[in-house]
Scaffold this motif. Structure first.
Motif, mmCIF file in Angstrom:
data_model
loop_
_atom_site.group_PDB
_atom_site.id
_atom_site.type_symbol
_atom_site.label_atom_id
_atom_site.label_comp_id
_atom_site.label_asym_id
_atom_site.label_seq_id
_atom_site.Cartn_x
_atom_site.Cartn_y
_atom_site.Cartn_z
ATOM 1 N N TYR A 117 -16.258 112.786 90.838
ATOM 2 C CA TYR A 117 -14.685 112.852 89.983
ATOM 3 C C TYR A 117 -14.156 111.558 90.501
ATOM 4 O O TYR A 117 -13.719 111.409 91.513
ATOM 5 C CB TYR A 117 -13.744 114.006 90.341
ATOM 6 N N GLN A 125 -5.873 107.444 83.407
ATOM 7 C CA GLN A 125 -5.444 107.499 84.567
ATOM 8 C C GLN A 125 -5.430 106.329 85.409
ATOM 9 O O GLN A 125 -4.491 106.227 86.430
ATOM 10 C CB GLN A 125 -6.651 108.396 85.409
ATOM 11 N N CYS A 167 1.149 116.854 90.837
ATOM 12 C CA CYS A 167 1.043 115.438 90.267
ATOM 13 C C CYS A 167 2.492 114.857 91.029
ATOM 14 O O CYS A 167 3.441 114.588 90.366
ATOM 15 C CB CYS A 167 1.086 115.661 88.928
ATOM 16 N N GLY A 169 3.396 112.208 92.303
ATOM 17 C CA GLY A 169 3.791 110.714 92.169
ATOM 18 C C GLY A 169 4.305 110.265 93.592
ATOM 19 O O GLY A 169 3.383 110.753 94.736
ATOM 20 N N ASP A 190 -1.153 114.944 94.934
ATOM 21 C CA ASP A 190 -1.226 113.941 93.734
ATOM 22 C C ASP A 190 -2.738 113.218 94.218
ATOM 23 O O ASP A 190 -3.330 113.471 95.047
ATOM 24 C CB ASP A 190 -0.311 112.706 93.997
ATOM 25 N N HIS A 191 -3.214 112.675 93.092
ATOM 26 C CA HIS A 191 -4.526 112.108 93.066
ATOM 27 C C HIS A 191 -4.470 110.480 93.460
ATOM 28 O O HIS A 191 -5.520 109.759 93.412
ATOM 29 C CB HIS A 191 -5.110 112.411 91.767
ATOM 30 N N ASP A 217 -7.089 116.949 93.258
ATOM 31 C CA ASP A 217 -7.230 117.089 91.827
ATOM 32 C C ASP A 217 -6.422 118.063 91.321
ATOM 33 O O ASP A 217 -6.909 119.208 91.243
ATOM 34 C CB ASP A 217 -8.580 116.921 91.562
ATOM 35 N N ALA A 218 -5.525 117.777 90.390
ATOM 36 C CA ALA A 218 -4.673 118.910 89.798
ATOM 37 C C ALA A 218 -5.463 119.863 88.909
ATOM 38 O O ALA A 218 -5.022 121.366 88.638
ATOM 39 C CB ALA A 218 -3.463 118.304 89.068
ATOM 40 N N ARG A 234 5.959 117.616 86.943
ATOM 41 C CA ARG A 234 6.845 116.824 85.969
ATOM 42 C C ARG A 234 6.233 115.775 85.601
ATOM 43 O O ARG A 234 5.651 114.802 86.077
ATOM 44 C CB ARG A 234 8.153 116.389 86.966
ATOM 45 N N HIS A 235 6.452 115.372 84.200
ATOM 46 C CA HIS A 235 5.869 114.094 83.373
ATOM 47 C C HIS A 235 4.677 114.067 83.599
ATOM 48 O O HIS A 235 4.141 112.839 83.744
ATOM 49 C CB HIS A 235 6.924 112.818 84.065
ATOM 50 N N PHE A 240 -2.406 113.857 80.742
ATOM 51 C CA PHE A 240 -4.009 114.504 80.679
ATOM 52 C C PHE A 240 -4.213 114.594 79.263
ATOM 53 O O PHE A 240 -3.652 115.067 78.460
ATOM 54 C CB PHE A 240 -4.040 115.812 81.432
HETATM 55 C C1 LIG Z 1 3.661 110.223 85.388
HETATM 56 S S1 LIG Z 1 3.156 110.397 86.735
HETATM 57 C C2 LIG Z 1 4.744 111.505 87.334
HETATM 58 C C3 LIG Z 1 4.770 111.706 88.958
HETATM 59 C C4 LIG Z 1 5.843 112.546 89.326
HETATM 60 N N1 LIG Z 1 5.591 113.741 89.187
HETATM 61 C C5 LIG Z 1 7.349 111.858 88.724
HETATM 62 O O1 LIG Z 1 7.659 112.749 87.931
HETATM 63 O O2 LIG Z 1 7.614 111.035 89.093
HETATM 64 C C6 LIG Z 1 1.760 111.173 86.941
HETATM 65 C C7 LIG Z 1 1.242 111.549 88.121
HETATM 66 O O3 LIG Z 1 0.080 112.290 87.923
HETATM 67 C C8 LIG Z 1 -0.873 111.979 88.983
HETATM 68 N N2 LIG Z 1 -2.340 112.397 88.448
HETATM 69 C C9 LIG Z 1 -2.814 112.098 87.615
HETATM 70 N N3 LIG Z 1 -4.139 112.585 87.519
HETATM 71 C C10 LIG Z 1 -4.169 113.654 88.514
HETATM 72 C C11 LIG Z 1 -5.139 114.493 88.900
HETATM 73 N N4 LIG Z 1 -6.215 114.698 88.253
HETATM 74 N N5 LIG Z 1 -4.521 115.201 90.019
HETATM 75 C C12 LIG Z 1 -3.479 114.891 90.753
HETATM 76 N N6 LIG Z 1 -2.559 114.240 90.334
HETATM 77 C C13 LIG Z 1 -2.933 113.295 89.159
HETATM 78 C C14 LIG Z 1 -0.498 110.528 88.832
HETATM 79 O O4 LIG Z 1 -1.345 109.825 90.095
HETATM 80 C C15 LIG Z 1 0.598 110.299 88.796
HETATM 81 O O5 LIG Z 1 1.387 110.157 90.431
#
Ligand SMILES: C[S@@+](CC[C@H](N)C(=O)[O-])C[C@H]1O[C@@H](n2cnc3c(N)ncnc32)[C@H](O)[C@@H]1O
Length: 392
Positions: A117, A125, A167, A169, A190-191, A217-218, A234-235, A240
């Motif tokens: 993955y 991503q 997630c 961030g 977070d990933h 991995d969320a 959030r956000h 996805f």
């Molecule tokens: C738009 S950012 C939002 C971050 C934070 N929640 C904020 O509001 O500032 C999206 C986040 O999702 C994380 N992300 C994306 N795919 C992910 C996954 N499969 N598992 C965990 N995190 C993931 C990204 O690394 C990123 O930090």
């Protein structure tokens, strides 16, 4: 779908639709006999498929050699007996040993491949995980926090709760929550390794304890079910291509009676005066650009539907507009400049947009910045907040 519950800490199942046999949990049998039902299930799965059988070990946290050899033997024997069949072993970078261990099988049989993955699983991503977003996230959270700190208590936030920010961030939301509401525990997952490294360094520099920053991995979390009073995300559903899969996981880890809180945007509703038309045009194009990379930056108003379909009850939805008048207008301008940088830079280039389009696309961001900084101007960025309760 057929599922076998063997010991409490281990699960094997076969999904007919996906042609996927998956094993998850902790697999440390003393003898091969303990594995008999799951080995039988694997053999049965092999007998039922044509083409490719996926063997998913993304959530296998531990496996001893007895188990590894037993499963490998069945797969290798099947490769020899059924040369028409391909095996794809799906491992995870979160559980790094799985790729190393199962990767060896590819050297033994050519029709076994291993897919770890990684960013290829989510088309958008790479834009989000590779550091370009860090300056955006920091200022964005600063601006949205002014609103969310008063909104959150209506969605289950209170002192002493156990919460997860999925997630997360760069982790600044978790820090703000810790300071303002003092939950008893925060898991922030977070990933993005670079974002987590940044989050940990900020927490260390500010001497903030009580936040467990976790790589994961969320869509396939290694967190136990039913353990958090509040799960925030959030956000991120909007990044996805299958937000319902993430929501299913948020639901799973939330306690019955607890709440899941999500925030999302509808970028085409970003607005500004003067130069409203140019601004509007650009943000409509942002929505199309995200859709091109299979992300939905228009998700905000769809939150209610997603929460209903995921099985939540007592759904609460509200929205707010971050404006240039909330705080320092320069913050607003900085966020728009960062959007321009990623959207009209990296993303538009990757889509192959022609220079004339990119010039017009950039102009809308510049006009939004102009509106934000103009003494008589107004600039807005709308956000949708929604939460639902997991039934008891
Ligand atoms: C738009 S950012 C939002 C971050 C934070 N929640 C904020 O509001 O500032 C999206 C986040 O999702 C994380 N992300 C994306 N795919 C992910 C996954 N499969 N598992 C965990 N995190 C993931 C990204 O690394 C990123 O930090």
């Amino acid at each position: 779908m057929s599922a076998y519950n063997l010991f409490p800490r281990f699960r094997a199942q076969y999904d007919v639709n996906d042609q996927e046999f998956s094993i998850s949990g902790i697999l440390r049998p003393q003898s091969i006999d303990e594995l008999a039902p799951s080995i039988a299930l694997l053999k049965e799965s092999i007998a039922r498929v044509r083409g490719t059988l996926y063997v998913n070990v993304k959530r296998l946290t531990q496996m001893n050699n007895t188990a590894f050899h037993a499963f490998s033997r069945v797969i290798i024997d099947a490769c020899r007996a059924r040369p028409d069949l391909r095996f794809v072993l799906v491992t995870s970078s979160v559980v790094g040993w799985t790729t190393r261990k199962f990767g060896r099988l590819n050297g033994i049989e050519a029709n076994i491949t291993v897919q770890e993955y990684d960013s290829d699983f989510y088309p958008g991503q790479s834009f989000l995980e590779e550091g370009g977003f860090i300056p955006i996230l920091r200022t964005q959270t600063k601006m949205t926090w002014r609103h969310e700190r008063t909104i959150l208590p209506r969605h289950g936030m209170q002192p002493g709760i156990i919460m997860a920010d999925i997630c997360c961030g760069i982790g600044d939301f978790a820090v703000l929550v810790q300071k303002e509401f003092q939950p008893s525990r925060i898991v922030a997952l977070d990933h993005s390794r670079s974002s987590l490294a940044y989050a940990r360094s900020v927490a260390a520099a500010f001497d903030i304890g009580g936040i467990e920053y976790t790589y994961g991995d969320a869509s396939e979390m290694l967190l136990d079910q039913d353990q958090f009073d509040l799960v925030t995300c959030r956000h991120s559903l909007q990044v996805f291509n299958k937000p319902e899969l993430i929501l299913k996981e948020l639901f799973r880890i939330c306690k019955p009676g607890g709440r899941v809180y999500i925030t999302n945007e509808k970028n085409s509703h970003c607005l500004g005066e003067p130069r409203a038309d140019s601004i509007q045009w650009t943000y409509n194009e942002v929505a199309k650009l995200w859709a091109h990379f299979q992300m939905d930056i228009e998700l905000g108003p769809k939150s209610r539907r997603y929460l209903v379909e995921a099985g939540f009850e007592d759904i609460r939805v509200e929205s707010f507009v971050v404006t240039n008048h909330d705080g320092d207008p320069q913050d607003f301008a900085d966020v728009v400049a960062a959007w321009e940088n990623v959207y009209a830079g990296e993303m538009a280039t990757k889509r192959g947009d022609p220079p004339a389009f990119i010039r017009r696309f950039r102009q809308g961001f510049q006009d939004h910045i102009f509106a934000a900084l103009h003494p008589k101007g107004y600039a807005g960025w709308p956000i949708w907040v929604a939460s639902g309760r997991k039934p008891l």
